[in-house]
Write a protein that holds these residues in place. Structure first.
Motif, PDB file in Angstrom:
ATOM      1  N   UNK A 244       8.739  38.827  41.063  1.00 46.64           N
ATOM      2  CA  UNK A 244       8.188  37.557  40.585  1.00 46.64           C
ATOM      3  C   UNK A 244       9.317  36.642  40.134  1.00 46.64           C
ATOM      4  N   UNK A 245       9.369  35.431  40.718  1.00 45.88           N
ATOM      5  CA  UNK A 245      10.336  34.430  40.291  1.00 45.88           C
ATOM      6  C   UNK A 245       9.877  33.843  38.961  1.00 45.88           C
ATOM      7  N   UNK A 246      10.777  33.884  37.966  1.00 46.73           N
ATOM      8  CA  UNK A 246      10.436  33.372  36.647  1.00 46.73           C
ATOM      9  C   UNK A 246      11.447  32.302  36.251  1.00 46.73           C
ATOM     10  N   UNK A 247      11.527  31.959  34.968  1.00 41.00           N
ATOM     11  CA  UNK A 247      12.360  30.847  34.518  1.00 41.00           C
ATOM     12  C   UNK A 247      13.839  31.066  34.833  1.00 41.00           C
ATOM     13  N   UNK A 248      14.502  29.953  35.187  1.00 43.61           N
ATOM     14  CA  UNK A 248      15.961  29.963  35.323  1.00 43.61           C
ATOM     15  C   UNK A 248      16.499  30.788  36.462  1.00 43.61           C
ATOM     16  N   UNK A 249      15.703  31.014  37.496  1.00 41.01           N
ATOM     17  CA  UNK A 249      16.177  31.775  38.645  1.00 41.01           C
ATOM     18  C   UNK A 249      16.149  33.270  38.461  1.00 41.01           C
ATOM     19  N   UNK A 250      15.520  33.727  37.381  1.00 39.72           N
ATOM     20  CA  UNK A 250      15.418  35.169  37.168  1.00 39.72           C
ATOM     21  C   UNK A 250      14.297  35.740  38.030  1.00 39.72           C
ATOM     22  N   UNK A 251      14.555  36.913  38.607  1.00 40.43           N
ATOM     23  CA  UNK A 251      13.536  37.622  39.391  1.00 40.43           C
ATOM     24  C   UNK A 251      13.235  38.922  38.663  1.00 40.43           C
TER      25      UNK A 251
END
Length: 622
Positions: free
Chosen positions: A472-479
């Protein structure tokens, strides 16, 4: 109240019959989902409803003053006007424009299009479809006719549209392959199947149950008819010994059975695992990051892919899902970090926009250009056999690609990818254009696929069936990685008292521009050569057919036995005729006749079986 009446409508396209005297009534409160395999005419059916095409025969009658709003698969906009002007054109009087314009702008933002003053030509294909959806929803219509409204919507957008349509009181007719969406929104399923139309007053789950019951009843009817036909065939092949009225009736019954309209079994997309062997080293992604135009899409992501990985990638449109796939496949390089592929990795990429198929080629020739034969778990399969498994009949195989429907071309593109026997399968939004039956079989195939699968999809049903891990792609480019399928992912988010950004919909109102869809990857099986070991795919030697001792004796005497039973039945019938008013004797003879006829029927069944076995033995010897 009836809104639209379709009566005895027929429609053909080139040499293909799409509808054969179909009828349907659409009433107030109906929320209808149209389903069927690609090429059955679902979009044509919607265009007939919208008045954009005329039936060859039959009538479509609409209520007086009925207003209908239609969402086409490929919307058209004028570049001489702004996007907002296109969306609101003709909807209201000038003095009301500001209010409608505000509502339209809010809906566009919810669907990821914050910039409404630009030209439509600057939008991606997905954004244009979403803008057209807003235009259609805002129309003052009694009936909404929507062709694939969920294509190019992420999960948050789809859930918003679900709620909008459930609360809206207008009648609805739509084509979609999103099964959870069908379950949540519709109260009636209409299936198009080989020129016929079947209506079920159910949502998608109820339809599955009702259809299964209908097919069981049809199959039972057909089995009985086939049994009768075999018996009659046996009788005809032996020849009638006399030409009485009853025997003439017997012949007439045989002709009626022979000429009956049979119930065809539905073809299925049957796919054996087509893959080359995947070695120990697969794909290793280490601390990769990627930015575009100052926006960080992916930050410090690492993962070692296992051969059993079934990865579902989710996130808002434009968050970087396609970028991740391109990094994995080497189409682009990371700003930092590394991507290493094992020596045996062979990727197959089913993209949203695959390479254009040559419209001048026949279907079978295009497949043969990829591979003449393929090694599967069942042995060697030819290009023609694979076409059949993908619902391309003999006639369709020799049809020019240019004459196929859009969905049939997508099915053919998927066949091309699998014929290459990849061991890492990348699926980029596969549910957008594949019909539900094809998707169902693809999902079953992926369960047993001997390699890695990486799929970008907004289809919750597909992810529940296929994925065993969610990225899941989340805030700030974190996966962030979640174990399990899509529903497991949702459960984790709820336990943590939050929804991940892809589901919350909050960022969709922030003015952030969204982009296009994404992709997926993976599958594996063979060694470094890229070809399956032929020893693993040898077919088992066919067992020689032969009669048992008892069957051989039965085969030698069965004609005589049948003749004797027929004579016995005839003698009992004669005895009944002579019995006159002796009801006791009549009852006795009738019981004996019934028993003899049952024995005769059983013997005829055995005669058919033994003769078929004898024919197969003869073929085997030949």
């Amino acid at each position: 109240m009836n809104l639209i009446t379709i009566e005895n409508v027929s429609k053909s396209y080139t040499e293909r019959m799409l509808f054969d005297e179909v009828s349907l009534g659409i009433n107030e409160g109906d929320r209808i989902g149209i389903i069927g395999i690609n090429g059955t005419g679902k979009s044509t059916f919607l265009r007939l409803l919208a008045g954009l095409e005329e039936p060859d025969t039959g009538t479509i009658v609409k209520g007086k003053g009925l207003r209908l709003a239609y969402l086409p698969q490929t919307p058209v906009f004028s570049d001489e006007k702004t996007l907002l002007e296109n969306v609101t054109e003709g909807l209201v009087h000038p003095e009301e424009y500001r209010d409608i314009a505000g509502e339209a702008a809010a809906m566009l933002r919810k669907l990821g299009i914050p910039e409404t003053g630009g030209k439509p030509s600057l939008l991606s294909g997905g954004q244009r479809k979403r803008a057209a959806l807003v235009r259609t929803l805002l129309m003052p219509a009694d009936v909404l006719v929507l062709d694939e409204p969920t294509n190019h919507l992420d999960s948050a957008m789809t859930e918003w549209l679900e709620e909008y349509l459930k609360k809206n009181g207008r009648a609805l007719v739509m084509v979609t392959h999103d099964r959870y969406f069908l379950d949540a929104v519709v109260n009636r399923i209409v299936e198009l199947d080989r020129g016929k139309l079947y209506s079920y007053k159910e949502n998608y789950t109820g339809f599955l149950v009702a259809k299964a019951e209908r097919e069981v009843m049809q199959a039972a009817t057909e089995r009985k008819a086939r049994s009768l036909y075999r018996e009659e065939l046996a009788w005809m092949m032996r020849g009638a010994r006399a030409r009485s009225t009853k025997q003439k009736a017997h012949i007439e019954r045989f002709e009626a059975l022979k000429n009956r309209e049979t119930i065809e079994e539905q073809g299925e997309v049957e796919i054996s695992a087509l893959s080359s062997r995947l070695g120990k080293k697969t794909i290793e992604v280490t601390d990769i990051s990627k930015s575009f135009d100052g926006k960080v899409l992916i930050r410090d992501f690492s993962h070692i892919f296992l051969s059993t990985d079934r990865i579902g990638i989710i996130g808002e449109n434009g968050c970087g899902k396609s970028t991740l796939l391109k990094l994995i496949t080497g189409q682009i390089v990371p700003d930092s970090g590394t991507v290493e592929l094992g020596a045996t990795v062979k990727t197959g990429y089913f993209m949203q926009e695959n390479e254009p198929l040559n419209p001048e080629l026949r279907v079978i020739d295009s497949v043969r250009n990829v591979a003449e034969y393929i090694e599967t778990a069942d042995g060697t399969v030819s290009a023609s056999q694979m076409c059949e498994r993908f619902l391309f009949t003999d006639a369709l195989q020799y049809t020019l690609i240019g004459k196929l429907s859009g969905g049939e071309k997508r099915r053919l593109a998927l066949l091309h990818v699998l014929m290459e026997a990849p061991n890492v399968l990348i699926l980029d939004e596969p549910t957008n254009d594949l019909d539900i039956r094809t998707l169902t079989i693809l999902e079953e195939y992926l369960k047993g696929y001997a390699g890695i699968v990486i799929a970008v999809s907004h289809d919750r049903y597909f992810l529940d069936k296929v994925a065993n891990r969610i990225f899941a792609f989340e805030e700030g480019g974190r996966i962030r990685r979640y174990e399990g399928n899509y529903s497991d992912y949702r459960a984790v988010c709820e336990r943590e008292g939050r929804l991940a950004p892809v589901l919350s919909g909050k960022r969709l109102l922030s003015g952030e521009v969204t982009g296009a869809g994404d992709g997926a990857a993976a599958s594996g099986a063979d060694g470094g050569t890229g070809k399956a070991d032929s020893r693993d795919t040898w077919k088992k030697r066919e067992q020689k057919l032969k009669f048992s001792y008892k069957e051989q004796k039965e085969y030698e005497t069965i004609d005589t036995d049948i003749a004797a039973l027929e004579e016995k039945v005839a003698a009992l019938e004669a005895g009944m005729a002579e019995a006159g008013a002796d009801y006791t004797k009549l009852q006795e003879l009738s019981a004996k006749k019934e028993a003899a006829e049952a024995e005769l029927s059983e013997k005829m069944e055995r005669w058919v079986y033994l003769n078929e076995l004898a024919e197969e033995m003869e073929k085997q010897r030949g």
